[in-house]
Design an enzyme around this catalytic site. Structure first.
Site, PDB file in Angstrom:
ATOM      1  N   GLU A  41      32.694   6.889  37.146  1.00  0.00           N
ATOM      2  CA  GLU A  41      32.845   5.601  37.830  1.00  0.00           C
ATOM      3  C   GLU A  41      34.116   5.602  38.694  1.00  0.00           C
ATOM      4  OE1 GLU A  41      33.491   2.430  35.026  1.00  0.00           O
ATOM      5  OE2 GLU A  41      33.260   0.837  36.520  1.00  0.00           O
ATOM      6  N   LYS A 112      27.380  -2.299  40.139  1.00  0.00           N
ATOM      7  CA  LYS A 112      27.643  -2.735  38.763  1.00  0.00           C
ATOM      8  C   LYS A 112      27.457  -4.242  38.638  1.00  0.00           C
ATOM      9  CE  LYS A 112      31.292  -2.045  35.238  1.00  0.00           C
ATOM     10  NZ  LYS A 112      32.623  -1.387  35.066  1.00  0.00           N
ATOM     11  N   CYS A 148      29.051   2.069  33.568  1.00  0.00           N
ATOM     12  CA  CYS A 148      29.885   1.648  32.427  1.00  0.00           C
ATOM     13  C   CYS A 148      29.319   0.451  31.662  1.00  0.00           C
ATOM     14  CB  CYS A 148      31.312   1.399  32.901  1.00  0.00           C
ATOM     15  SG  CYS A 148      32.536   1.683  31.605  1.00  0.00           S
TER      16      CYS A 148
END
Lengths: 553, 553
Positions: A41, A112, A148
């Protein structure tokens, strides 16, 4: 299909270094016949880039790096993480994105959705949460790519009503890839394993997970990237605290099943690191990267003969090499002989450099200069602090003259209750033990001595003392450290009230005193160095307190 | 209906003081025949309470205060702000709430939807955004009650798709009340007026707006509560930097119109404060409240004869009284005679206390002690910093002996480029000028001298110097301040790239040097005192940068 997981050490804002490292890893993976390389990430910018993300130019440099990397992705694909511009007029300026690069271009983008905004995390300060989720088809496999916390969903962050995998699973993917930036804290590796295994099992898909390694000032990324099969059983776990690239073969077996296999044999749990060794490794990496990424090589510290500075000296030698560590002995009128001997023994054991600078003439000169002001007043904390601050002036002069960085040696117990001198022993470029309680300092020292005596036993067993007045002992002002540390942990890490800590069996007067000391020391902690974070709740960016707040003080 | 707006100074976490102040204001309003008293956002806890909000006990204490306040609301109603528990299993633990208290109980609750999470604001760290909005009926009027940014909607924060007033307006309210916690920054009063006027006009409703006054460490709340009529015309503007309670009569005229009138005459714009006077008042309030809320009364500072320390001395005398300010002259071998005289003249003009402590013997003792280490090496920044740090040791010894708080005297230009000595002149409990550029320091000094010479003219006109080596001038290492400050403003406040600053006409080498200095000084700024914020982008909690970040350094 062969997939490479690249667990690498990035440097925030160092576009040249990050991009070169990514490109050379792609070439290495290509030489190893990989079809796809997966990076972590926000690997392009480093993590956390914080308010650099508010600079248009910074984002443009991320974009330029991505183009450069895309250009080498011709016969190989890769996944990279970077901040990208939200082109909609609505919402925040940026997304936290993953690019799927293939044939020299961006084939797909995943943004995200679940942006952490607690403890050390501020992602909602910068990023717009994603609302669209699409799988990526590659070489006959359909990949569900998430970032994540988008896959951090057996623990409950119910704020976000849309769970990306619940959308992606409708598109019938063959495997999951999650790219992460998950910093170290003791026990966090266990939590990660539980979450990843839970998700692999829940969605009945193999899962590849890539983390950062390397320290970015206070945050230490420990790696530990992992691979799970569709039953939620671990297939591989990468090294902790080390860069590593590992390869996996993915094959369809039957209509719905996909097998995943590492290239190297893996036996789960056999080599798991003890917690104390994890902290040990984390601190060494934290020191090493702080120096490397700041462009420095040499450290100095004040060596008192006590356990805290002895431990920092050992860790510094481990991180930088003994030849780069200058221990300075700064005895005063109140230093005991054994303190000097203990410090000298440690220097011998480690083979680092050392100097001795006596401070008596200096503290005398301060006391003479202040004689007209202080005449007739008793010796008190003013004179005690002059000693500690005189030492700091000498250590900083050594830094300024020779290019050292001063290592701070305060531990978390002291930092918590303000047992230290601001601009004195609270100085330093980085605090090595500021997230390590005194009882853990002992544990670490014994761990380091487990095979032979490196830290003189006398430094470990003698009663702790600041040696700022005759016969002074820490226990004159503070509860014993085993009691203190348990109260501190309840208050700082579990945010318990004094009432509930007292109800748990601690003495009321002691609890009230400790909590009061913690609260009235905020102004001191505000001005201390960044602290290498090894717990789930460290002082610094993860614990944000008002300074003039009155609550319980 | 008669409404009181209560613009008060709260103290974070000081439940006893906040609650007592609120209750006595309710009684005063009742004596003045008010029907409703309106207090500011999160007045019970103080703002910002930061991570205290994560303590269950802290929230319970807020609740207990609210109950105590409710019990006095028998023949009068009131609106208070406090954090409350989100009882749904979904979402974050808390709401940022307003209670409408009447007949001894909570009659209605309004929760905040638009939670600022930029610059100094972290509300999304703690609070769940509200999704339900309901007007409150009271004495024949229907009130649309919102909290701060929920009405901050002619500027665009498009992240939030639901604008509370767009829902509330459907319920046909008669007037709007907005409770806020809006910190001071130069020009922010103008922005507030535009937003409030825009909203009053847009919804065609009278609007009452209440802000905090008072400083909470770095954040200074300036008050300036306001009332608008349904045409968007200002009806009243409360004092800036002062507590005040004001009363308004609200009457229905016809079916849809409501008139609003203050009890005292108001002439808009006549008494508006000049920007430089706003900064002046803000800094005085910032110092005063830092001391008061920390439980201290006396300040010390090092007085060099230069303009920065002279200005801080004047502000400290204004905030605390000259009898509570101890100026310490700390001449070295490199201090010029005129510096000492300028400092002495200022002390005479102000009537504060002063002491002189020469540092030559002290710096000599450091140099002697370090002779073996430094032998043969030229005088450099190491020796310069020894002087600055010796002064800090003396000032801190005075603090420890006599209970002073040391005032930091660094300005924003110096803090930006790292032109200062860590643990030396960068010490202090609070930084008074850390958000004031050097060119604004001159402006403030001239403003203070506008009627008579308080700051010696010589301190203002002489070339700035740190006086750490013979003949040293700031301009040896830095561009002239008028150029420097313009570059800094572009980079820090407008986040412009070097390329665009150069394109605006600044010399390339100068721009690159300045930006590099700003970036490599993060580690210094990290350890400096909290800074009184007077601009829209101050160093500290509103500007969060990585320390080992490489970008442009």
């Amino acid at each position: 299909m062969k997939i490479a997981l690249a667990q690498l050490n990035y440097h925030i804002g160092n576009f040249e270094a990050n991009t070169n490292k990514i490109i050379s890893t792609i070439k290495e993976a290509q030489a190893n016949a990989a079809d796809l390389v997966v990076f972590a990430e926000l690997c392009i910018s480093g993590y956390p880039a914080r308010d650099f993300l508010e600079f248009t130019e910074f984002i443009a440099l991320c974009d330029a790096s991505a183009k450069q990397i895309a250009s080498v992705c011709q016969d190989i694909a890769c996944i990279i993480g970077l901040p990208t511009v939200n082109s909609s007029p609505e919402g925040k300026d940026l997304y936290n994105s993953a690019y799927f690069l293939e044939n020299g271009t961006v084939k797909a983008v995943a943004n995200k959705a679940l942006l952490p905004n607690y403890d050390v995390f501020d992602e909602y300060r910068y990023f717009e949460p994603a609302t669209d989720f699409h799988c990526i088809d590659f070489k006959g496999q359909r990949i569900a790519l998430t970032i994540c916390e988008d896959l951090w969903n057996n623990i409950d962050d119910p704020l976000y009503r849309t769970r990306p995998m619940d959308v992606l699973i409708q598109q019938r993917p063959d495997l999951m890839i999650n790219i992460a930036a998950s910093p170290f804290a003791v026990n966090h590796d266990q939590e990660r394993m539980e979450v990843l295994s839970y998700n692999a099992k829940k969605y009945h898909l193999p899962l590849l997970y890539v983390n950062h390694i390397g320290a970015q000032t206070e945050l230490i990324f420990d790696g530990g990237s992992m691979v799970y099969d569709a039953k939620g059983q671990i297939v591989d776990e990468l090294d902790y605290f080390k860069e590593q690239v590992a390869y996996y073969n993915i094959e369809k077996i039957g209509v719905k099943e996909v097998s995943i296999q590492g290239e190297k044999p893996f036996t789960p749990d056999v080599s798991r690191m003890a917690k104390i060794e994890q902290i040990h490794q984390a601190l060494i990496l934290g020191i090493r990267d702080y120096f490397k990424k700041s462009g420095f090589t040499k450290a100095t510290l004040g060596l008192s003969g006590g356990i805290d500075s002895a431990l920092v000296c050992v860790l510094a030698c481990g991180a930088l090499g003994a030849e780069n560590v200058m221990a300075v002995l700064l005895p005063s009128a109140y230093s005991s002989d054994h303190s000097i001997k203990d410090a000298e023994d440690l220097v011998k054991n480690l083979g680092c450099m050392s100097q001795t600078v006596a401070i008596k003439a200096i503290t005398n000169s301060f006391e003479n200069a202040l004689e007209p002001q202080f005449a007739g007043l008793p010796f008190n904390i003013a004179e005690e602090n002059i000693q500690s601050r005189s030492r700091a002036v000498i250590l900083m002069a050594m830094c300024n003259k020779f290019g050292y960085i001063l290592l701070n040696t305060s531990n978390k117990s002291e930092a918590a209750v303000g047992y230290g001198t601001l601009y004195g022993d609270m100085c330093g470029g980085i605090s090595v033990l500021g997230d390590v309680y005194k009882t853990q300092v002992y544990e670490l020292a014994n761990h380091i001595n487990r095979e032979k005596e490196i830290i003189p036993q006398n430094s470990i067993v003698k009663p702790p003392s600041a040696e700022l007045r005759p016969g002074q002992k820490d226990s004159d002002s503070l509860p014993e450290y085993d009691v203190l540390d348990r109260i501190l942990k309840e208050y700082i890490e579990f945010r318990k009230s004094s009432t509930s800590i007292i109800a748990a069996g601690f003495e009321e007067a002691v609890v009230r005193k400790v909590i009061r000391l913690v609260n009235i020391s905020e102004h001191k902690r505000y001005q201390t160095p960044p602290i290498l974070r090894v717990s789930a709740k460290a002082f610094g960016m993860g614990r944000r307190m008002p300074i003039v707040g009155k609550y319980l003080s």
